[in-house]
Design a protein around this motif. Structure first.
Motif, PDB file in Angstrom:
ATOM      1  N   GLY A   1       0.796  -1.220   0.000  1.00  0.00           N
ATOM      2  CA  GLY A   1       0.000   0.000   0.000  1.00  0.00           C
ATOM      3  C   GLY A   1       0.824   1.264   0.000  1.00  0.00           C
ATOM      4  O   GLY A   1       0.467   2.250  -0.654  1.00  0.00           O
ATOM      5  N   ALA A   2       1.957   1.254   0.710  1.00  0.00           N
ATOM      6  CA  ALA A   2       2.794   2.452   0.781  1.00  0.00           C
ATOM      7  C   ALA A   2       3.373   2.799  -0.587  1.00  0.00           C
ATOM      8  O   ALA A   2       3.389   3.959  -1.001  1.00  0.00           O
ATOM      9  N   ASP A   3       3.861   1.772  -1.298  1.00  0.00           N
ATOM     10  CA  ASP A   3       4.403   2.012  -2.633  1.00  0.00           C
ATOM     11  C   ASP A   3       3.320   2.512  -3.579  1.00  0.00           C
ATOM     12  O   ASP A   3       3.557   3.407  -4.399  1.00  0.00           O
ATOM     13  N   THR A   4       2.141   1.928  -3.477  1.00  0.00           N
ATOM     14  CA  THR A   4       1.040   2.317  -4.347  1.00  0.00           C
ATOM     15  C   THR A   4       0.654   3.773  -4.106  1.00  0.00           C
ATOM     16  O   THR A   4       0.470   4.554  -5.044  1.00  0.00           O
ATOM     17  N   ASP A   5       0.552   4.156  -2.838  1.00  0.00           N
ATOM     18  CA  ASP A   5       0.194   5.542  -2.508  1.00  0.00           C
ATOM     19  C   ASP A   5       1.272   6.518  -2.962  1.00  0.00           C
ATOM     20  O   ASP A   5       0.970   7.594  -3.493  1.00  0.00           O
ATOM     21  N   ALA A   6       2.537   6.135  -2.762  1.00  0.00           N
ATOM     22  CA  ALA A   6       3.631   7.027  -3.132  1.00  0.00           C
ATOM     23  C   ALA A   6       3.671   7.254  -4.635  1.00  0.00           C
ATOM     24  O   ALA A   6       3.855   8.384  -5.106  1.00  0.00           O
ATOM     25  N   LEU A   7       3.473   6.192  -5.408  1.00  0.00           N
ATOM     26  CA  LEU A   7       3.544   6.353  -6.856  1.00  0.00           C
ATOM     27  C   LEU A   7       2.325   7.074  -7.405  1.00  0.00           C
ATOM     28  O   LEU A   7       2.403   7.754  -8.435  1.00  0.00           O
ATOM     29  N   SER A   8       1.192   6.956  -6.726  1.00  0.00           N
ATOM     30  CA  SER A   8       0.003   7.664  -7.204  1.00  0.00           C
ATOM     31  C   SER A   8       0.235   9.171  -7.224  1.00  0.00           C
ATOM     32  O   SER A   8      -0.303   9.879  -8.090  1.00  0.00           O
ATOM     33  N   GLU A   9       1.059   9.668  -6.307  1.00  0.00           N
ATOM     34  CA  GLU A   9       1.348  11.101  -6.300  1.00  0.00           C
ATOM     35  C   GLU A   9       2.130  11.509  -7.543  1.00  0.00           C
ATOM     36  O   GLU A   9       2.004  12.631  -8.029  1.00  0.00           O
ATOM     37  N   VAL A  10       2.940  10.594  -8.057  1.00  0.00           N
ATOM     38  CA  VAL A  10       3.697  10.862  -9.279  1.00  0.00           C
ATOM     39  C   VAL A  10       2.794  10.744 -10.502  1.00  0.00           C
ATOM     40  O   VAL A  10       2.798  11.597 -11.393  1.00  0.00           O
ATOM     41  N   LEU A  11       1.995   9.690 -10.540  1.00  0.00           N
ATOM     42  CA  LEU A  11       1.151   9.447 -11.699  1.00  0.00           C
ATOM     43  C   LEU A  11       0.087  10.515 -11.886  1.00  0.00           C
ATOM     44  O   LEU A  11      -0.283  10.837 -13.018  1.00  0.00           O
ATOM     45  N   PHE A  12      -0.418  11.056 -10.792  1.00  0.00           N
ATOM     46  CA  PHE A  12      -1.538  11.980 -10.867  1.00  0.00           C
ATOM     47  C   PHE A  12      -1.132  13.436 -10.650  1.00  0.00           C
ATOM     48  O   PHE A  12      -1.937  14.272 -10.264  1.00  0.00           O
ATOM     49  N   ASP A  13       0.120  13.748 -10.920  1.00  0.00           N
ATOM     50  CA  ASP A  13       0.629  15.107 -10.745  1.00  0.00           C
ATOM     51  C   ASP A  13       0.102  16.018 -11.856  1.00  0.00           C
ATOM     52  O   ASP A  13       0.388  15.777 -13.034  1.00  0.00           O
ATOM     53  N   PRO A  14      -0.666  17.053 -11.537  1.00  0.00           N
ATOM     54  CA  PRO A  14      -1.210  17.922 -12.593  1.00  0.00           C
ATOM     55  C   PRO A  14      -0.148  18.710 -13.349  1.00  0.00           C
ATOM     56  O   PRO A  14      -0.420  19.229 -14.433  1.00  0.00           O
ATOM     57  N   GLU A  15       1.070  18.769 -12.793  1.00  0.00           N
ATOM     58  CA  GLU A  15       2.142  19.511 -13.463  1.00  0.00           C
ATOM     59  C   GLU A  15       2.953  18.632 -14.418  1.00  0.00           C
ATOM     60  O   GLU A  15       3.734  19.157 -15.227  1.00  0.00           O
ATOM     61  N   ARG A  16       2.767  17.318 -14.338  1.00  0.00           N
ATOM     62  CA  ARG A  16       3.529  16.394 -15.189  1.00  0.00           C
ATOM     63  C   ARG A  16       2.625  15.216 -15.536  1.00  0.00           C
ATOM     64  O   ARG A  16       2.325  14.406 -14.658  1.00  0.00           O
ATOM     65  N   TRP A  17       2.204  15.130 -16.787  1.00  0.00           N
ATOM     66  CA  TRP A  17       1.295  14.076 -17.201  1.00  0.00           C
ATOM     67  C   TRP A  17       2.090  12.923 -17.819  1.00  0.00           C
ATOM     68  O   TRP A  17       2.611  13.046 -18.937  1.00  0.00           O
ATOM     69  N   PRO A  18       2.211  11.781 -17.132  1.00  0.00           N
ATOM     70  CA  PRO A  18       2.987  10.666 -17.683  1.00  0.00           C
ATOM     71  C   PRO A  18       2.388  10.117 -18.979  1.00  0.00           C
ATOM     72  O   PRO A  18       1.164   9.952 -19.099  1.00  0.00           O
ATOM     73  N   VAL A  19       3.265   9.840 -19.924  1.00  0.00           N
ATOM     74  CA  VAL A  19       2.890   9.299 -21.225  1.00  0.00           C
ATOM     75  C   VAL A  19       3.644   7.992 -21.448  1.00  0.00           C
ATOM     76  O   VAL A  19       4.852   7.921 -21.212  1.00  0.00           O
ATOM     77  N   PHE A  20       2.930   6.971 -21.909  1.00  0.00           N
ATOM     78  CA  PHE A  20       3.525   5.669 -22.185  1.00  0.00           C
ATOM     79  C   PHE A  20       3.311   5.360 -23.662  1.00  0.00           C
ATOM     80  O   PHE A  20       2.183   5.183 -24.111  1.00  0.00           O
ATOM     81  N   ARG A  21       4.405   5.304 -24.409  1.00  0.00           N
ATOM     82  CA  ARG A  21       4.340   5.139 -25.858  1.00  0.00           C
ATOM     83  C   ARG A  21       4.553   3.674 -26.237  1.00  0.00           C
ATOM     84  O   ARG A  21       5.456   3.011 -25.725  1.00  0.00           O
ATOM     85  N   LEU A  22       3.715   3.188 -27.141  1.00  0.00           N
ATOM     86  CA  LEU A  22       3.802   1.804 -27.609  1.00  0.00           C
ATOM     87  C   LEU A  22       3.800   1.768 -29.137  1.00  0.00           C
ATOM     88  O   LEU A  22       2.866   1.273 -29.773  1.00  0.00           O
ATOM     89  N   PRO A  23       4.846   2.305 -29.751  1.00  0.00           N
ATOM     90  CA  PRO A  23       4.927   2.231 -31.211  1.00  0.00           C
ATOM     91  C   PRO A  23       5.165   0.793 -31.637  1.00  0.00           C
ATOM     92  O   PRO A  23       5.684  -0.018 -30.864  1.00  0.00           O
ATOM     93  N   THR A  24       4.766   0.468 -32.851  1.00  0.00           N
ATOM     94  CA  THR A  24       4.986  -0.881 -33.358  1.00  0.00           C
ATOM     95  C   THR A  24       5.822  -0.833 -34.624  1.00  0.00           C
ATOM     96  O   THR A  24       5.835   0.154 -35.355  1.00  0.00           O
ATOM     97  N   ALA A  25       6.514  -1.944 -34.871  1.00  0.00           N
ATOM     98  CA  ALA A  25       7.337  -2.038 -36.072  1.00  0.00           C
ATOM     99  C   ALA A  25       6.480  -2.198 -37.318  1.00  0.00           C
ATOM    100  O   ALA A  25       6.909  -1.864 -38.420  1.00  0.00           O
ATOM    101  N   HIS A  26       5.256  -2.704 -37.131  1.00  0.00           N
ATOM    102  CA  HIS A  26       4.353  -2.921 -38.267  1.00  0.00           C
ATOM    103  C   HIS A  26       2.949  -2.478 -37.882  1.00  0.00           C
ATOM    104  O   HIS A  26       2.329  -3.057 -37.009  1.00  0.00           O
TER     105      HIS A  26
END
Length: 205
Positions: free
Chosen positions: A50-75
Motif C-alpha cells: 500500500g505504501a508504494d502504491t500511494d507514493a507512486l500515485s502522487e507521481v502518476l496523478f501530478d497535474p504539473e507532469r502528465w505521464p505518457v507511455f508510448r507503444l509504437p509498433t514495427a508494423h
C-alpha cells in the motif's frame, strides 16, 4: 514531449515508471473489482504494498507532469497511454498512432470505466508483440498497458495464461497471477459499453 494531435497538457515520458513498485496496482487494480465488495482487490495481487502504491500515485496523478507511455509498433498502428491530470477532469486517454500519420487519434478514455472504442484481444497482442524503437519495449508491460482497451466477448482460450505470464513478469505473485488475470478479463469482457455492432478502429487498416 509533443504528441501530434494531443496538446492538452504538460506531457512527460513515463516509461521509467513501469518498473517502479506500485505502478501496476495503480494502473490495473480498479479493473479487478466484481462490484459486490467480495474479495476486494489489493496491491498485493500485483506484488506491491500500500505504501508504494500511494507514493507512486502522487507521481502518476501530478497535474504539473502528465505521464505518457508510448507503444509504437514495427508494423502497423501503435498506441499511446496518457494520464490526463487536468484538475476537475482527470482520466487516462488512449490514443492510436499510425505510421506516417499526421496526428494521434484518441479512441477511448478511462474515467472510472472505459468510454470509447476498444480493440480485440488479437489486436492488443499485436501491439504488445511488435515493439518499435522508443517507448515501452517489454511485451509483457505493453500488453498490460493496452489491456484496458479490451473490447472482445470471445477471447482465445490461451488469453488467461498469456495475461497471467505478463502479470508475473511485471511482479505479480506467481501463485495468484492466474486468478488476477481471470478477474481482469472477466471484468473487461462484461462491461456494459460493449456494442455488438462495434467495429475496431484498426479494422480499416
Amino acid at each position: 514531449m509533443l504528441i501530434k494531435g494531443y496538446d492538452n497538457g504538460p506531457l512527460v515520458a513515463g516509461e521509467s515508471l513501469l518498473a517502479r513498485p506500485g505502478f501496476w496496482s495503480n494502473y490495473l487494480m480498479a479493473m479487478c473489482g466484481d462490484g459486490a465488495g467480495v474479495d476486494h482487490p489489493i496491491p498485493d495481487w500485483f506484488g506491491d504494498d500500500g505504501a508504494d502504491t500511494d507514493a507512486l500515485s502522487e507521481v502518476l496523478f501530478d497535474p504539473e507532469r502528465w505521464p505518457v507511455f508510448r507503444l509504437p509498433t514495427a508494423h502497423g498502428p501503435g498506441a499511446v497511454v496518457v494520464y490526463r491530470n487536468l484538475p476537475g477532469d482527470y482520466g487516462i486517454d488512449y490514443l492510436l498512432t499510425h505510421p506516417g500519420g499526421s496526428h494521434a487519434q484518441r479512441i477511448a478514455s478511462w474515467e472510472g470505466d472505459l468510454v470509447g472504442t476498444g480493440l480485440t484481444w488479437l489486436e492488443l497482442v499485436r501491439i504488445a508483440d511488435y515493439p518499435a524503437a522508443d517507448g515501452a519495449e517489454d511485451p509483457a508491460a505493453r500488453l498490460l498497458l493496452v489491456l484496458p482497451l479490451l473490447d472482445d466477448l470471445d477471447v482465445p482460450e490461451a488469453a488467461p495464461a498469456r495475461l497471467s505470464a505478463a502479470l508475473a513478469e511485471a511482479g505479480a505473485p506467481q501463485d495468484s497471477a492466474l486468478n488476477t488475470a481471470e478477474r481482469l478479463l472477466t471484468h473487461l469482457m462484461r462491461r456494459p459499453w460493449h456494442d455488438p455492432t462495434w467495429a475496431s478502429p484498426l479494422s480499416a487498416n
